[in-house]
Each structure stands twice: as C-alpha cells, then as structure tokens.
Write an enzyme that holds these catalytic residues in place. Structure first.
Site, PDB file in Angstrom:
ATOM      1  N   ASP A 200       0.830  -1.202   0.000  1.00 10.28           N
ATOM      2  CA  ASP A 200       0.000   0.000   0.000  1.00 10.28           C
ATOM      3  C   ASP A 200       0.872   1.263   0.000  1.00 10.28           C
ATOM      4  OD1 ASP A 200      -2.837   0.883   0.394  1.00 10.28           O
ATOM      5  OD2 ASP A 200      -2.001   1.829   2.182  1.00 10.28           O
ATOM      6  N   GLU A 255       1.775  -0.303  -4.793  1.00  4.27           N
ATOM      7  CA  GLU A 255       0.808   0.709  -5.197  1.00  4.27           C
ATOM      8  C   GLU A 255       1.537   2.057  -5.219  1.00  4.27           C
ATOM      9  OE1 GLU A 255      -3.418   2.783  -3.938  1.00  4.27           O
ATOM     10  OE2 GLU A 255      -1.848   2.447  -2.481  1.00  4.27           O
TER      11      GLU A 255
HETATM   12  O1  ISL Z   1      -8.629   6.267  -2.908  1.00  4.74           O
HETATM   13  C1  ISL Z   1      -8.051   7.169  -3.425  1.00  4.74           C
HETATM   14  C2  ISL Z   1      -8.805   8.306  -3.921  1.00  4.74           C
HETATM   15  O2  ISL Z   1     -10.157   8.053  -3.690  1.00  4.74           O
HETATM   16  C3  ISL Z   1      -6.578   7.129  -3.607  1.00  4.74           C
HETATM   17  O3  ISL Z   1      -6.034   8.383  -3.568  1.00  4.74           O
HETATM   18  C4  ISL Z   1      -5.990   6.266  -2.517  1.00  4.74           C
HETATM   19  O4  ISL Z   1      -5.948   7.002  -1.350  1.00  4.74           O
HETATM   20  C5  ISL Z   1      -4.591   5.847  -2.851  1.00  4.74           C
HETATM   21  O5  ISL Z   1      -4.694   5.021  -3.957  1.00  4.74           O
HETATM   22  C6  ISL Z   1      -3.992   5.060  -1.685  1.00  4.74           C
HETATM   23  O6  ISL Z   1      -4.830   3.946  -1.446  1.00  4.74           O
HETATM   24  C7  ISL Z   1      -4.437   2.960  -0.549  1.00  4.74           C
HETATM   25  O7  ISL Z   1      -4.135   3.489   0.723  1.00  4.74           O
HETATM   26  C8  ISL Z   1      -5.200   4.106   1.436  1.00  4.74           C
HETATM   27  C9  ISL Z   1      -6.443   3.223   1.491  1.00  4.74           C
HETATM   28  O8  ISL Z   1      -7.532   3.961   1.961  1.00  4.74           O
HETATM   29  C10 ISL Z   1      -6.785   2.673   0.121  1.00  4.74           C
HETATM   30  O9  ISL Z   1      -7.893   1.811   0.223  1.00  4.74           O
HETATM   31  C11 ISL Z   1      -5.565   1.958  -0.385  1.00  4.74           C
HETATM   32  O10 ISL Z   1      -5.789   1.331  -1.620  1.00  4.74           O
HETATM   33  C12 ISL Z   1      -4.690   4.344   2.817  1.00  4.74           C
HETATM   34  O11 ISL Z   1      -4.162   3.163   3.341  1.00  4.74           O
END
Ligand code: ISL
Length: 444
Positions: A200, A255
């Site tokens: 993440d 990610e």
């Molecule tokens: O979800 C987003 C916009 O709506 C993205 O900016 C997202 O915050 C980004 O992709 C990071 O996402 C990941 O980390 C976040 C979590 O909420 C997301 O579900 C996860 O995929 C924080 O841990």
C-alpha cells in the site's frame, strides 16, 4: 529465460469484507473466501491479492492496521488464514497479502506508546513536529479529509503527520527500528508461505527531509499523490531484499499512486525495487481510443522502455467500477476485457467485474467510507435469492444493481454471459504465449 509467474499470470483482487461470508454475517470473512475458491479457479486466474484482514478499528476498513501479524475477528483467525493459503496452493493459486507500511492505526500499540510521551522509546517511530497549535508544519493535505496532513496532539504539544486519516499516523522510515520491524512483519507472512505482497502507498514511505510545502499548482491534491522522493527508493531496495531471500519467486507489487507513468516507472529501480507496480493513469483515462493510445504508448516508453513489466487495472476497491465509469453499457464492459487481457503486462481484476457489476447506489444514510468509495465495495451476489448467498438480506453495504439476475449462479448458467466471456478470454490468454509474453505493436 522462462518468465516468472507474476509476468504471465492474471491477478484477482478480493476485498474480504465484500466477497463472501461463511457465517451469515453482514461482512465477509476468510473462510468465506476459502469456500468460494471454486469460483476463482473456475474463472481461470492465477493469483489472488487479498486486501487487509488484520486487526483494525476499521476507520479505513482495514487499511488502518492495529496488528500486522494477526487476523481481525471479523475475518477469522490465523488458523483460518493458513487454511485459506493452503487451499489456494492446492488449487495452484498464488496468494498475495496486503502490506500497509506507510502508516499504522492510531490504535496500534506502537502509536499508543509513541503518543504517550515525548520520551517514549517509540516516539520517533512516527513523525512529530513542534509548532503552534494553529499553524501546521507545512501545507500538506490529507487524503479523504482534505484538511491538513498534520494533527496537533495536545497532551504532548506536537504535530504528527498522517497522509491519510488522522487515525492513520505515518511511520517514520528514517528510523532503522521501523525498517526492521516491517521487515519482520514481511518475514512473518513469508514464513507462513505467502507468495508476496501488494504494498500500500509504497511511494509514500520516504519523505523529503526538508518537508517542503507542496507547490501551488497542485493545490487541493492530497500529499499522498505527490510524495515522490529519492529516500523511498533505498527503502524499496530493502523490502525487495527481504522477499528475494526466500525461494520461489516471491513478489512485491507496489501501489505507486502518482499520476505520471514516467514517475511510476522509477519505482522498478534497476530491477532491484518493485517487481511490479500499479500504474493508475490508464485507470483514470476515459473510454476514448486516442486517449488510451497515449496511455499505452506512455507505458511502453517508460515502463517497458526500462526493461520492466507493466500492470493493467481497470477497477479496484478505491474507484468507481469501470463499467459504471464507462457509462454502464455491458457491451463496453465486454470490450474493455479484450483491452485489459490483450495489453502487454500483467492484468489485475477486481472481484465482481467478471459479473459486469456496476457500483451500488448508496443512500446517504448507508455511507460509511470517509473517502466516498462505498459503491465499488458492494457485496458480491452469489445467487438470485434475496440473501444472494450471504445468509442475510442486509449486508454491510447495499447490493449492486440487478443482483437478482447479475449474480454468479445465474451468469454461470448462461453460456453467453459476461462471466463466461471472462472465463473464455482468460483461457485464451493462458493458452497463447503471444498474449502472455509477446510484444505489442500498434497498427495505425
Ligand atoms: O482512494 C483514493 C482516492 O479516492 C486514492 O487516492 C488512494 O488514497 C490511494 O490510492 C492510496 O490507497 C491505498 O491506501 C489508502 C487506502 O484507503 C486505500 O484503500 C488503499 O488502496 C490508505 O491506506
């Protein structure tokens, strides 16, 4: 050289809260996933990525982790995880777990200790700044709240950094003890036998030591979409070494939420950082041939151009499902699959897209996600009964549209359904080395 599994395979994301329940609860669990692996195997994907199932206060539905080495009772326990992993392996499926190393929950014992006193040994595991309570240390914005990425702690009279919710304090990756602790977490899961990690916000780990303001032209953007510093690359090389020390081609799929493919590409390093990275600019591209052509060219130039292997994704748990985004037509959802499985790189599917699901309509009083992402997290309907295979008519989020007809059982019974198209195209891809590992040539 034979291409590794993560280059030839297709990934399938499971958001465990919404996939299936084994006990008639409004939320899914690990045993529910295990009980539905028949579907996953029948579909013909190669690897499952499981979103977080760790103990969590669920402020961000599991992306706020309070213990990296256990299972939240909502999802089961470690024994249920081991059974799921063994069941995946028996079926020839790889399993990735989600590592969330940028931040913990504010309920994680590390943060509970850190916030207790400026002298606590864990204090420096997080990022603290002096200042006055009315002026945050810089202009960084948090995701989801749109407010400052800093929260003032009255008790100890300092600010702490959180690129996401205030309940998700950022870890301090300049502290070697943090690095070691997260490496140990990785070993905990690798020792249990996982095939790797989806990591993440992996571009978020390192911070510019000067903590400079974000530039005025990115006003309104959360800092998490802008953080792109040299420091992170050394940290990634460290994470890579941890998995490379294990046998069997373990994977780190990061990610990297930066809106430039050229910048995303740098997180592959020289083959010594991420094996694979998500690349979101195509996901944010409308269904428009010329615009897509540009994304494909960009990916070829920047990612393939440095000898790295791209990934392609149209839907996940953070964004409106692509069928909805592309206007709702099933024809388009079908065409999009030809695109997704035909490009050069590893495709990542999001559970439910094989049913042609659209986002659920969420009435105001059912909204639960602070980031407004509930629609794409609607539970997967397994059959046409009012409970859709969940043992309850009232799951944690409303059903997706048309669940009475758009469910696994009904679509499996119809050879012409989008579900069967997914299965046939996945089989075609599997049997064609050109589709799995071939070159891509654009025809004007
Ligand atoms: O979800 C987003 C916009 O709506 C993205 O900016 C997202 O915050 C980004 O992709 C990071 O996402 C990941 O980390 C976040 C979590 O909420 C997301 O579900 C996860 O995929 C924080 O841990």
């Amino acid at each position: 050289m034979i291409a590794p599994w993560w280059q030839t395979g297709v990934f399938y994301q499971i958001y465990p809260r919404s996939f299936a329940t084994s006990r008639g609860e409004p939320t899914g669990d690990l045993a529910g996933v295990e009980a539905h692996l028949d579907h996953v195997e029948w579909l013909g994907v190669d690897a499952v990525w499981l979103s977080p199932f760790y103990p969590s206060p669920m402020a961000d539905f599991g992306y706020d982790v309070a213990d990296y080495c256990d299972v939240d009772p909502v999802f089961g326990d470690l024994a249920a995880f081991d059974r799921l992993l063994a069941a995946c392996h028996r079926r020839g499926l790889k399993l990735l777990v989600d590592l969330v190393p940028n931040h913990t929950s504010d309920q994680h014992p590390w943060f509970v200790a850190a916030r207790s006193s400026r002298d606590d040994p864990k204090r420096d595991w997080y990022i603290w700044r002096d200042g006055s309570p009315d002026t945050p240390p810089n202009n960084w914005l948090a995701a989801f709240t749109g407010g400052p990425a800093w929260t003032w702690e009255d008790a100890t009279q300092q600010w702490y950094l959180h690129q996401f919710l205030p309940q998700q304090p950022d870890l301090n990756w300049t502290n070697a003890a943090v690095v070691d602790a997260v490496h140990d977490v990785m070993r905990f899961w690798l020792d249990r036998g996982v095939d790797g990690f989806r990591i993440d916000v992996v571009h978020g780990l390192g911070k510019d030591p000067a903590f400079p303001d974000d530039p005025p032209e990115s006003a309104g953007m959360p800092h998490s979409a802008l953080n792109d510093t040299a420091e992170t690359h050394a940290l990634l090389r460290g994470l890579r070494k941890v998995v490379d020390a294990y046998p069997g081609d373990r994977l780190i799929l990061g990610e990297v939420f930066l809106l430039s493919t050229e910048r995303v590409a740098t997180y592959y390093g020289d083959g010594d950082e991420l094996h694979l990275s998500f690349n979101f600019p195509p996901l944010f591209t409308p269904w428009h041939a010329r615009r897509w052509r540009r994304q494909i060219d960009d990916t070829t130039l920047h990612i393939a151009g440095r000898g790295a292997w791209p990934t392609w994704v149209l839907s996940n748990h953070d964004n409106q499902r692509h069928r909805t985004r592309y206007g709702g037509s099933e024809h388009r959802a079908r065409a999009a699959l030809f695109l997704l499985l035909g490009l050069r790189g590893s495709p990542v599917l999001y559970a439910g897209e094989e049913l042609g699901l659209e986002d659920a309509v969420i009435p105001d009083d059912r909204r639960v996600d602070p980031g407004g992402r509930d629609g794409c997290r609607a539970p997967v309907p397994w059959d046409g009964t009012p409970e859709h295979g969940w043992g309850t008519t009232d799951p944690w989020l409303p059903w997706p549209p048309d669940a009475g007809v758009r469910n696994v059982e009904a679509l499996r019974a119809d050879d012409g359904s989008i579900l069967h198209l997914y299965r046939r195209l996945l089989a075609a891809r599997r049997s064609s080395s050109a589709l799995r590992t071939g070159d891509l040539e654009m025809i004007e």
